[in-house]
Design a protein around this motif. Structure first.
Motif, PDB file in Angstrom:
ATOM      1  N   LYS A   1      25.275  42.006  46.808  1.00 14.62           N
ATOM      2  CA  LYS A   1      25.696  40.987  46.606  1.00 14.62           C
ATOM      3  C   LYS A   1      26.805  41.185  46.993  1.00 14.62           C
ATOM      4  N   ASN A   2      28.056  39.279  47.358  1.00 15.70           N
ATOM      5  CA  ASN A   2      28.802  39.329  47.297  1.00 15.70           C
ATOM      6  C   ASN A   2      29.981  39.565  46.130  1.00 15.70           C
ATOM      7  N   VAL A   3      30.621  40.333  46.336  1.00 16.38           N
ATOM      8  CA  VAL A   3      31.886  40.253  44.610  1.00 16.38           C
ATOM      9  C   VAL A   3      32.326  39.948  45.185  1.00 16.38           C
ATOM     10  N   TYR A   4      32.962  39.183  44.287  1.00 14.00           N
ATOM     11  CA  TYR A   4      35.571  38.613  44.470  1.00 14.00           C
ATOM     12  C   TYR A   4      35.719  38.713  43.200  1.00 14.00           C
ATOM     13  N   ALA A   5      37.112  39.217  43.186  1.00 11.70           N
ATOM     14  CA  ALA A   5      37.935  39.541  42.070  1.00 11.70           C
ATOM     15  C   ALA A   5      38.403  38.676  41.888  1.00 11.70           C
TER      16      ALA A   5
ATOM     17  N   ARG B   1      43.851  36.833  33.227  1.00  8.28           N
ATOM     18  CA  ARG B   1      44.839  37.480  33.581  1.00  8.28           C
ATOM     19  C   ARG B   1      45.197  36.755  35.148  1.00  8.28           C
ATOM     20  N   VAL B   2      44.355  35.953  35.166  1.00 12.33           N
ATOM     21  CA  VAL B   2      44.897  34.726  36.432  1.00 12.33           C
ATOM     22  C   VAL B   2      46.537  34.111  35.879  1.00 12.33           C
ATOM     23  N   GLY B   3      47.926  35.159  37.597  1.00 16.49           N
ATOM     24  CA  GLY B   3      48.415  34.505  36.904  1.00 16.49           C
ATOM     25  C   GLY B   3      49.432  35.200  36.361  1.00 16.49           C
ATOM     26  N   ALA B   4      48.843  36.350  35.594  1.00 16.46           N
ATOM     27  CA  ALA B   4      49.522  37.153  33.848  1.00 16.46           C
ATOM     28  C   ALA B   4      49.776  38.417  34.953  1.00 16.46           C
ATOM     29  N   GLY B   5      50.320  39.217  35.397  1.00 18.57           N
ATOM     30  CA  GLY B   5      50.992  40.200  35.891  1.00 18.57           C
ATOM     31  C   GLY B   5      49.882  41.533  35.940  1.00 18.57           C
ATOM     32  N   GLN B   6      48.794  41.317  35.524  1.00 17.53           N
ATOM     33  CA  GLN B   6      48.360  42.684  34.124  1.00 17.53           C
ATOM     34  C   GLN B   6      47.708  43.596  35.154  1.00 17.53           C
ATOM     35  N   GLY B   7      47.155  43.059  36.753  1.00 15.63           N
ATOM     36  CA  GLY B   7      45.921  43.861  36.991  1.00 15.63           C
ATOM     37  C   GLY B   7      44.291  42.699  37.312  1.00 15.63           C
ATOM     38  N   PRO B   8      44.301  43.425  38.529  1.00 11.80           N
ATOM     39  CA  PRO B   8      43.122  43.197  38.452  1.00 11.80           C
ATOM     40  C   PRO B   8      41.854  43.671  36.897  1.00 11.80           C
ATOM     41  N   ASP B   9      40.736  43.625  36.249  1.00 12.08           N
ATOM     42  CA  ASP B   9      39.935  43.228  35.492  1.00 12.08           C
ATOM     43  C   ASP B   9      38.776  44.509  36.168  1.00 12.08           C
ATOM     44  N   LEU B  10      38.623  45.756  37.041  1.00 14.66           N
ATOM     45  CA  LEU B  10      38.182  46.827  36.666  1.00 14.66           C
ATOM     46  C   LEU B  10      37.442  47.797  36.059  1.00 14.66           C
TER      47      LEU B  10
ATOM     48  N   GLY C   1      49.772  43.544  44.141  1.00 20.01           N
ATOM     49  CA  GLY C   1      49.720  43.591  44.846  1.00 20.01           C
ATOM     50  C   GLY C   1      48.953  44.914  45.856  1.00 20.01           C
ATOM     51  N   VAL C   2      49.627  45.339  46.790  1.00 15.66           N
ATOM     52  CA  VAL C   2      49.084  46.225  47.875  1.00 15.66           C
ATOM     53  C   VAL C   2      47.930  47.202  47.242  1.00 15.66           C
ATOM     54  N   GLU C   3      48.760  47.656  45.783  1.00 21.86           N
ATOM     55  CA  GLU C   3      48.247  48.910  45.168  1.00 21.86           C
ATOM     56  C   GLU C   3      46.791  48.426  44.884  1.00 21.86           C
ATOM     57  N   ASP C   4      46.610  46.987  43.773  1.00 21.94           N
ATOM     58  CA  ASP C   4      45.062  46.238  43.468  1.00 21.94           C
ATOM     59  C   ASP C   4      44.592  46.049  44.379  1.00 21.94           C
ATOM     60  N   LEU C   5      44.876  45.988  45.570  1.00 15.19           N
ATOM     61  CA  LEU C   5      44.005  45.863  46.475  1.00 15.19           C
ATOM     62  C   LEU C   5      43.353  46.997  47.250  1.00 15.19           C
ATOM     63  N   ILE C   6      43.815  47.934  47.333  1.00 17.62           N
ATOM     64  CA  ILE C   6      43.467  49.306  47.547  1.00 17.62           C
ATOM     65  C   ILE C   6      42.615  50.054  46.703  1.00 17.62           C
ATOM     66  N   ALA C   7      41.902  49.531  45.202  1.00 20.72           N
ATOM     67  CA  ALA C   7      41.659  50.162  43.847  1.00 20.72           C
ATOM     68  C   ALA C   7      40.390  49.485  43.968  1.00 20.72           C
ATOM     69  N   LEU C   8      40.507  47.417  44.445  1.00 18.27           N
ATOM     70  CA  LEU C   8      39.872  46.891  44.265  1.00 18.27           C
ATOM     71  C   LEU C   8      38.644  47.385  45.257  1.00 18.27           C
ATOM     72  N   GLU C   9      39.375  47.492  46.581  1.00 10.88           N
ATOM     73  CA  GLU C   9      38.661  48.085  47.813  1.00 10.88           C
ATOM     74  C   GLU C   9      37.984  49.016  47.805  1.00 10.88           C
ATOM     75  N   LYS C  10      38.253  50.380  47.349  1.00  5.40           N
ATOM     76  CA  LYS C  10      37.258  51.383  46.650  1.00  5.40           C
ATOM     77  C   LYS C  10      36.239  50.400  45.266  1.00  5.40           C
ATOM     78  N   ALA C  11      36.860  50.269  44.767  1.00  7.17           N
ATOM     79  CA  ALA C  11      35.850  49.777  44.142  1.00  7.17           C
ATOM     80  C   ALA C  11      34.408  49.524  44.762  1.00  7.17           C
ATOM     81  N   GLY C  12      34.746  48.712  45.210  1.00  8.04           N
ATOM     82  CA  GLY C  12      33.568  48.174  46.449  1.00  8.04           C
ATOM     83  C   GLY C  12      33.844  46.714  46.741  1.00  8.04           C
ATOM     84  N   VAL C  13      34.787  46.286  45.850  1.00  9.43           N
ATOM     85  CA  VAL C  13      34.448  44.168  45.978  1.00  9.43           C
ATOM     86  C   VAL C  13      34.876  43.508  47.215  1.00  9.43           C
ATOM     87  N   ALA C  14      34.243  42.955  47.288  1.00  9.85           N
ATOM     88  CA  ALA C  14      34.279  42.356  49.226  1.00  9.85           C
ATOM     89  C   ALA C  14      35.364  41.452  49.201  1.00  9.85           C
ATOM     90  N   GLY C  15      36.241  41.406  48.209  1.00 12.17           N
ATOM     91  CA  GLY C  15      36.683  40.540  48.322  1.00 12.17           C
ATOM     92  C   GLY C  15      37.456  40.185  47.307  1.00 12.17           C
TER      93      GLY C  15
END
Length: 233
Positions: free
Chosen positions: A186-190, A164-173, A196-210
């Motif tokens: 522990k701190n989990v980073y995606a 998914r790196v550089g593929a524009g498919q969204g994070p692997d939720l 964009g911002v919508e993916d960051l919102i989804a990650l934050e809601k999931a409990g990802v640290a960064g």
């Protein structure tokens, strides 16, 4: 939530990721920097936001060729108050010594590079190490115990979906939601896929640290205002 810019270096220049297919990575062209030199790109990212952490992957070292030590040191020297998370293809704990000698560099241990899971026992309580759990599109890259024995994990865990790196498919939720309950505080980073911002919102809601991000920063899909909104460090 923390946003950490990614700088991938090959042959002394920063390259743009293409779905984790490293042979397809091309020199980066970005409006943030006049050249693809790692130091120029780092300054360009700093002009977008005062990030306190940068992630640098030395692709030459990861792939077993020469390394880009001098370029990484230039960035570390130019940004003495930033933390640099550096993945240089460490295969065993002892190989990290020369990096730990630099006070603002922390070492990322990639599961795809680590020779033996037992090596993690030496670093799991050391705050200057992070573990990257590396995945292709479907499979875990590395010794199975690294993935299954969460007792070996240090405080910072990166879930790296290379496809998914550089593929524009969204994070692997889906994968993140499997890892997060096992991380036990522990701190989990995606890493991989943030558009964009919508993916960051989804990650934050999931409990990802960064999130580790490159393409969305260079393409302007994350603005200064949005980065400030997420308290990017």
């Amino acid at each position: 939530m923390q946003v950490i810019p990614v700088i991938d270096i090959r042959n002394g220049v920063v390259v743009r990721a293409v779905a984790g297919q490293r042979s397809e990575y091309k020199p980066l062209e970005t409006p943030l920097a006049p050249t693809g030199a790692p130091l120029d790109v780092a300054h360009g990212l700093a002009s977008l936001h005062p990030f306190r952490t940068l992630y640098i992957a030395d692709l030459d070292a990861i792939e077993g060729r020469s390394d880009n030590y001098a370029h990484i040191i230039r960035v570390a020297t130019a940004f003495p108050h930033a933390r640099l998370w550096v993945d240089v293809g460490i295969t065993r704990f002892a190989d990290a010594d020369r990096w730990l000698a630099l006070r603002n560099i922390d070492v990322v241990i990639g599961s795809e590079s680590l020779k033996e899971a037992a090596e993690l026992r030496a670093i799991r309580d050391n705050s200057r190490f992070a573990l990257s759990l590396d995945f292709s599109a479907q499979a875990f890259l590395g010794e199975a115990e690294i993935l299954h024995n969460a007792g070996l994990w240090p405080a910072n865990i990166i879930v790296m979906t290379l496809a998914r790196v550089g593929a524009g498919q969204g994070p692997d939720l889906s994968r993140l939601n499997e890892i997060l309950p096992r991380a036990k505080g522990k701190n989990v980073y995606a890493a991989g896929g943030v558009r964009g911002v919508e993916d960051l919102i989804a990650l934050e809601k999931a409990g990802v640290a960064g999130a580790l991000i490159a393409t969305a920063l260079h393409d302007g899909r994350l603005t200064r205002k949005e980065l400030g909104q997420f308290h990017a460090e």
